[in-house]
Design a protein around this motif. Sequence first.
Motif, PDB file in Angstrom:
ATOM      1  N   SER A  29      -0.130   4.495  -0.640  1.00 23.23           N
ATOM      2  CA  SER A  29      -0.809   5.540  -0.020  1.00 23.23           C
ATOM      3  C   SER A  29      -2.152   4.782   0.330  1.00 23.23           C
ATOM      4  O   SER A  29      -2.408   3.706  -0.074  1.00 23.23           O
ATOM      5  CB  SER A  29      -0.597   6.811  -0.755  1.00 23.23           C
ATOM      6  OG  SER A  29      -1.493   6.604  -1.905  1.00 23.23           O
ATOM      7  N   ASP A  30      -3.121   5.567   0.821  1.00 24.56           N
ATOM      8  CA  ASP A  30      -4.333   5.173   0.994  1.00 24.56           C
ATOM      9  C   ASP A  30      -5.007   4.819  -0.418  1.00 24.56           C
ATOM     10  O   ASP A  30      -5.957   3.956  -0.303  1.00 24.56           O
ATOM     11  CB  ASP A  30      -5.212   6.315   1.740  1.00 24.56           C
ATOM     12  CG  ASP A  30      -4.691   6.788   2.944  1.00 24.56           C
ATOM     13  OD1 ASP A  30      -3.976   5.986   3.725  1.00 24.56           O
ATOM     14  OD2 ASP A  30      -5.320   7.805   3.505  1.00 24.56           O
ATOM     15  N   ASN A  31      -4.662   5.328  -1.520  1.00 20.91           N
ATOM     16  CA  ASN A  31      -5.369   5.012  -2.613  1.00 20.91           C
ATOM     17  C   ASN A  31      -4.586   4.628  -3.671  1.00 20.91           C
ATOM     18  O   ASN A  31      -4.607   4.855  -4.866  1.00 20.91           O
ATOM     19  CB  ASN A  31      -6.203   6.340  -3.217  1.00 20.91           C
ATOM     20  CG  ASN A  31      -7.153   6.670  -2.181  1.00 20.91           C
ATOM     21  OD1 ASN A  31      -7.982   6.074  -1.742  1.00 20.91           O
ATOM     22  ND2 ASN A  31      -7.134   7.903  -1.772  1.00 20.91           N
ATOM     23  N   ASN A  32      -3.319   3.788  -3.240  1.00 23.81           N
ATOM     24  CA  ASN A  32      -2.315   3.514  -4.399  1.00 23.81           C
ATOM     25  C   ASN A  32      -1.949   2.080  -3.905  1.00 23.81           C
ATOM     26  O   ASN A  32      -1.113   2.022  -3.063  1.00 23.81           O
ATOM     27  CB  ASN A  32      -1.282   4.583  -4.330  1.00 23.81           C
ATOM     28  CG  ASN A  32      -0.028   4.308  -5.415  1.00 23.81           C
ATOM     29  OD1 ASN A  32      -0.074   3.473  -6.140  1.00 23.81           O
ATOM     30  ND2 ASN A  32       0.570   5.477  -5.666  1.00 23.81           N
ATOM     31  N   LEU A  33      -2.217   1.214  -4.516  1.00 24.30           N
ATOM     32  CA  LEU A  33      -1.808  -0.485  -4.220  1.00 24.30           C
ATOM     33  C   LEU A  33      -1.206  -1.007  -5.379  1.00 24.30           C
ATOM     34  O   LEU A  33      -1.658  -0.855  -6.568  1.00 24.30           O
ATOM     35  CB  LEU A  33      -3.303  -0.979  -3.970  1.00 24.30           C
ATOM     36  CG  LEU A  33      -2.986  -2.637  -3.717  1.00 24.30           C
ATOM     37  CD1 LEU A  33      -2.176  -2.742  -2.272  1.00 24.30           C
ATOM     38  CD2 LEU A  33      -4.367  -3.175  -3.312  1.00 24.30           C
ATOM     39  N   HIS A  73     -10.036   6.686 -11.219  1.00 22.81           N
ATOM     40  CA  HIS A  73      -9.660   5.539 -10.730  1.00 22.81           C
ATOM     41  C   HIS A  73      -9.356   4.585 -11.718  1.00 22.81           C
ATOM     42  O   HIS A  73      -9.872   4.505 -12.788  1.00 22.81           O
ATOM     43  CB  HIS A  73     -11.102   4.965  -9.841  1.00 22.81           C
ATOM     44  CG  HIS A  73     -10.640   3.593  -9.290  1.00 22.81           C
ATOM     45  ND1 HIS A  73      -9.993   3.505  -8.028  1.00 22.81           N
ATOM     46  CD2 HIS A  73     -11.030   2.385  -9.682  1.00 22.81           C
ATOM     47  CE1 HIS A  73      -9.896   2.425  -7.562  1.00 22.81           C
ATOM     48  NE2 HIS A  73     -10.371   1.595  -8.429  1.00 22.81           N
ATOM     49  N   GLU A  78      -2.398   9.711  -8.778  1.00 18.07           N
ATOM     50  CA  GLU A  78      -1.493   8.975  -8.176  1.00 18.07           C
ATOM     51  C   GLU A  78      -0.204   8.642  -9.141  1.00 18.07           C
ATOM     52  O   GLU A  78      -0.599   8.520 -10.266  1.00 18.07           O
ATOM     53  CB  GLU A  78      -1.975   7.727  -7.616  1.00 18.07           C
ATOM     54  CG  GLU A  78      -3.039   7.890  -6.597  1.00 18.07           C
ATOM     55  CD  GLU A  78      -2.396   8.321  -4.966  1.00 18.07           C
ATOM     56  OE1 GLU A  78      -1.331   8.381  -4.923  1.00 18.07           O
ATOM     57  OE2 GLU A  78      -3.337   8.889  -4.093  1.00 18.07           O
ATOM     58  N   ASP A 136      -6.356   5.789  -7.198  1.00 16.71           N
ATOM     59  CA  ASP A 136      -7.429   6.717  -7.554  1.00 16.71           C
ATOM     60  C   ASP A 136      -6.647   7.896  -8.511  1.00 16.71           C
ATOM     61  O   ASP A 136      -5.611   7.783  -8.670  1.00 16.71           O
ATOM     62  CB  ASP A 136      -7.933   7.330  -6.106  1.00 16.71           C
ATOM     63  CG  ASP A 136      -8.882   6.358  -5.603  1.00 16.71           C
ATOM     64  OD1 ASP A 136      -9.797   5.418  -6.435  1.00 16.71           O
ATOM     65  OD2 ASP A 136      -9.341   6.509  -4.349  1.00 16.71           O
ATOM     66  N   GLN A 144       0.814  -1.294   0.033  1.00 18.37           N
ATOM     67  CA  GLN A 144      -0.129   0.032  -0.105  1.00 18.37           C
ATOM     68  C   GLN A 144       0.865   1.228   0.018  1.00 18.37           C
ATOM     69  O   GLN A 144       1.254   1.557   1.053  1.00 18.37           O
ATOM     70  CB  GLN A 144      -0.911  -0.135   1.101  1.00 18.37           C
ATOM     71  CG  GLN A 144      -1.920   1.018   1.239  1.00 18.37           C
ATOM     72  CD  GLN A 144      -3.205   0.410   0.421  1.00 18.37           C
ATOM     73  OE1 GLN A 144      -3.718  -0.675   0.469  1.00 18.37           O
ATOM     74  NE2 GLN A 144      -3.745   1.164  -0.470  1.00 18.37           N
TER      75      GLN A 144
END
Length: 279
Positions: free
Chosen positions: A147-151, A237, A188, A185, A145
């Motif tokens: 960041s919160d929206n980057n996997l 996204h 990113e 998202d 992970q």
Amino acid sequence: MAYRTVNQILKSHPSSDGDGVRIQRVHGFENPHFSPFLMIDELKSLSPDDYIGGFPPHPHRGIETLTYMLSGHFQHKDHLGNTGELRDGGAQWMSAGKGIVHSEMPMMSNEQLHGFQIWINLPASKKMQEPQYHDFQSDVIIEKQLSDNNLIRVIAGDLTIHGETLAGPLQQTGVPLTVADWQADNNEQIQACLNPDFQAMLYVYQGEITVDGLSVQQGQLALLSNGESLAITSHGHCGVLLLAGTPIDEPVVHYGPFVMNSMDEINQAVEDYQNGTFV
């Protein structure tokens, strides 16, 4: 450090396979810049009618397949007695080698089905090796992970992300390769280091990305230039498959489920299958 750029963009096209299963396909059998990969099939549906027949028993020789499910299940059975059922986020690898007969059945999960099957070529020295099969459920797929929206999820091989090397659960393949899934998202970024000897490509299955300022959109596959580094930016996204591997500089002759190096070898595969001496 040389960054990879986009050399060519290919569009997926609607097709069907098995017992009428609807797919989006990108194939590169005749494209040397696609190697060691041969084809990407994307299965995506909200209707069982699109895939209910599945893929009844059929043969393969000379290739490997890697199946990866974002959502939905995928049942595998083969003549060696291997059985497996992928669940959301899992993957399965099969090396057909000299011959395997298997069936595959996709099934929805939470009223969704979304996954991929990737065909990978085998070098001539390994096309007649013994077949193999392994599956990897979601809990063994390596995730980071960012960041919160980057996997990032690494399924096969190794990938260095922001200076950290992640090793996927699938390491022993016919050719050295890396397969990963990036989900992010809007706005990113990801920076990856790849083996400079690998050919690499990106398949966008959701949203849009840019690579060195060039847009690659949903349903498109970008063949990348050589280089050690790769920088990608998301727009909205997005979901992206990263595929990279050692190219195989050998003739490719493709006939249905068989991929060999000559027409004589294809004819032998057909004859072996028809005579019952295939496996």
